[in-house]
Design an enzyme around this catalytic site. Structure first.
Site, PDB file in Angstrom:
ATOM      1  N   THR A  31       0.512  -0.904  -0.121  1.00  0.00           N
ATOM      2  CA  THR A  31      -0.111   0.073   0.372  1.00  0.00           C
ATOM      3  C   THR A  31       0.926   1.330  -0.499  1.00  0.00           C
ATOM      4  OG1 THR A  31      -0.075  -0.271   2.420  1.00  0.00           O
ATOM      5  CG2 THR A  31      -1.976  -1.575   1.218  1.00  0.00           C
ATOM      6  N   ASN A  33       3.668   1.441  -1.542  1.00  0.00           N
ATOM      7  CA  ASN A  33       4.218   1.905  -2.879  1.00  0.00           C
ATOM      8  C   ASN A  33       2.833   2.400  -3.895  1.00  0.00           C
ATOM      9  OD1 ASN A  33       6.223  -0.298  -1.669  1.00  0.00           O
ATOM     10  ND2 ASN A  33       5.283  -1.727  -3.599  1.00  0.00           N
ATOM     11  N   TYR A  87      11.939  -7.040   4.577  1.00  0.00           N
ATOM     12  CA  TYR A  87      12.149  -8.020   3.844  1.00  0.00           C
ATOM     13  C   TYR A  87      13.764  -7.781   2.585  1.00  0.00           C
ATOM     14  CZ  TYR A  87      10.799  -4.977   0.032  1.00  0.00           C
ATOM     15  OH  TYR A  87      10.377  -3.956  -0.877  1.00  0.00           O
ATOM     16  N   ARG A 166      -1.850 -12.920   0.263  1.00  0.00           N
ATOM     17  CA  ARG A 166      -0.523 -13.802  -0.065  1.00  0.00           C
ATOM     18  C   ARG A 166      -1.000 -15.119   1.293  1.00  0.00           C
ATOM     19  NH1 ARG A 166      -0.060 -11.662  -3.595  1.00  0.00           N
ATOM     20  NH2 ARG A 166       1.344  -9.481  -4.733  1.00  0.00           N
ATOM     21  N   LYS A 224      -5.916  -6.866 -13.008  1.00  0.00           N
ATOM     22  CA  LYS A 224      -4.625  -7.169 -13.430  1.00  0.00           C
ATOM     23  C   LYS A 224      -4.364  -8.452 -13.737  1.00  0.00           C
ATOM     24  CE  LYS A 224      -2.531  -5.231  -9.510  1.00  0.00           C
ATOM     25  NZ  LYS A 224      -3.744  -4.632  -9.305  1.00  0.00           N
ATOM     26  N   ALA A 255       5.116  -3.496  -9.208  1.00  0.00           N
ATOM     27  CA  ALA A 255       4.486  -2.592 -10.692  1.00  0.00           C
ATOM     28  C   ALA A 255       3.204  -2.912 -10.393  1.00  0.00           C
ATOM     29  CB  ALA A 255       4.984  -3.860 -11.847  1.00  0.00           C
ATOM     30  N   ASP A 257       2.106  -2.513  -8.165  1.00  0.00           N
ATOM     31  CA  ASP A 257       1.089  -1.270  -6.688  1.00  0.00           C
ATOM     32  C   ASP A 257       1.350   0.001  -8.005  1.00  0.00           C
ATOM     33  OD1 ASP A 257       1.285  -3.993  -4.730  1.00  0.00           O
ATOM     34  OD2 ASP A 257       2.983  -3.058  -4.633  1.00  0.00           O
TER      35      ASP A 257
END
Length: 306
Positions: A31, A33, A87, A166, A224, A255, A257
C-alpha cells in the site's frame, strides 16, 4: 482535509540485492508503493500513510523519509519497543523472491487505538487498503479497521481495495476468503490480480473474477493479469485494455502497486476507467525498468503524461 488521501498498511525496510554481497536499504510495502505513486502523480492532494511505528531509530528514519517526500502519517500510533518489518529481495533475471522478518512489526498494531485510527481516516476523498493490510492484523484489529473504513465511507469517502492475497500471511484459505470478502463489502473499487484470485477463489478467468466482484456489490473492478491485458467492469460495462510491453524488464517489484497508484490518480483527475488503465500500464512498464519498488517521481510522472 477534504481532499486528503490515506493508504493503510505496513511500510517495511527493503533490502535489495546489488553487486556481490552489497545491499541497498529503502522503504516499501504494497500500500505504501501505491501511495508513493499517488504522491508523484497527484501533487495537489494531501496524502497520509496510516500505520503504526516503533520508537526506534529505524522508525524515526522512516517517518523522516516520508516527510522528505511530503507524505504525512496522520494520527498513526507510536508503539514503544516496536520496530518496522524487514524484507530482502533476491532477483533471478527480472523476477524476484522475498524473505521477510515481520512477525513483531509495529504495523500489526495499526488498529490498536480505534480513536486515533478513526481520526486518521476523517474527511478523506480516497482511502486505499489491501488484503495484506487485513492479513497482518488479528481478528479484533481487522474488525476495528473495517468499521473505521465503513464509517469514513458513510461520510462520502471513496474506498479502493486490492485483495492482494499472500498465502503465507494467513492461517488458512477460509480465513483469508472471509476477511477479504469483508474488505470487498466496504469497497467502491477493487484492484485484484487474477493469479491471486485464482489461487484463493478458484476463478477460471479474469472475467469470472469480474462477475464475482459484481455479485459482491463492487461498482468498479480492474483485474490485473501480469503482462496481459486488464479487464475492467464499471457499473456492469466490461472492457479490456492491453498492457504496455517491455522487452527487457529489470525488476518487476512493485509494478502492480504502481499500476494501482496510477489508475487511482487518473480516476481522481476525472479520467475514464479505460484511459486510467492505459496510463497505469505505462507507469507499471516504467517501474519494471528500475530496481526496487519505488521509482523516482520524475520517471512516474513522465510515463503518466506520455
Amino acid at each position: 482535509m477534504a481532499d486528503g488521501i490515506a493508504a493503510i498498511g505496513e511500510c517495511m525496510i527493503e533490502l535489495s540485492g546489488q553487486t556481490g554481497h552489497t545491499w541497498r536499504m529503502g522503504y516499501a510495502g504494497d500500500t505504501f508503493n501505491t501511495l508513493w505513486t499517488i504522491r508523484a502523480l497527484s501533487p495537489s492532494h494531501h496524502v497520509d500513510y496510516v500505520t503504526a511505528f516503533g520508537n526506534d531509530p529505524f522508525s524515526q528514519e522512516q517517518i523522516a523519509f516520508f516527510r522528505e517526500h511530503d507524505i504525512g502519517v496522520a494520527s498513526s500510533p507510536v508503539v514503544p519497543g516496536a520496530r518496522p518489518g524487514l524484507y530482502a529481495i533476491r532477483l533471478e533475471g527480472a523476477e524476484r523472491s522475498f524473505t521477510y522478518w515481520r512477525s513483531d512489526a509495529a504495523a500489526r498494531q495499526l488498529a490498536s487505538n480505534p480513536i486515533a485510527l478513526a481520526k486518521s481516516l476523517e474527511e478523506r476523498t480516497l482511502i486505499y487498503f489491501s488484503g495484506i493490510t487485513l492479513a497482518i492484523l488479528d481478528t479484533a484489529g481487522r474488525r476495528t479497521l473495517l468499521q473505521a473504513i465503513a464509517a469514513a465511507r458513510a461520510h462520502g469517502c471513496h474506498v479502493a481495495f486490492d485483495p492482494n492475497y499472500r498465502p503465507r500471511l494467513w492461517p488458512d484459505t477460509a480465513t483469508a476468503r472471509a476477511a477479504i470478502d469483508e474488505g470487498l463489502k466496504v469497497a467502491d473499487l477493487a484492484l485484484p490480480t487474477f493469479a491471486d484470485e485464482q489461487d484463493l477463489y478458484g476463478d477460471a478467468s479474469p472475467e469470472a473474477t469480474l462477475e464475482r466482484l459484481e455479485r459482491a456489490g463492487v461498482a468498479e473492478s480492474v483485474v490485473k493479469n501480469g503482462e496481459r491485458e486488464v479487464v475492467i467492469s464499471h457499473y456492469e460495462n466490461i472492457f479490456a485494455v492491453p498492457a504496455t510491453r517491455v522487452e527487457a524488464p529489470i525488476d518487476t517489484t512493485g509494478a502492480g502497486d504502481a499500476f494501482n497508484g496510477a489508475y487511482l490518480s487518473a480516476r481522481l483527475l476525472g479520467q475514464s476507467p479505460k484511459d486510467a488503465a492505459r496510463r497505469a500500464h505505462r507507469v507499471a512498464a516504467a517501474v519494471v525498468q528500475v530496481r526496487g519498488a519505488l521509482a523516482p517521481f520524475e520517471i512516474l510522472r513522465l510515463a503518466f503524461e506520455l
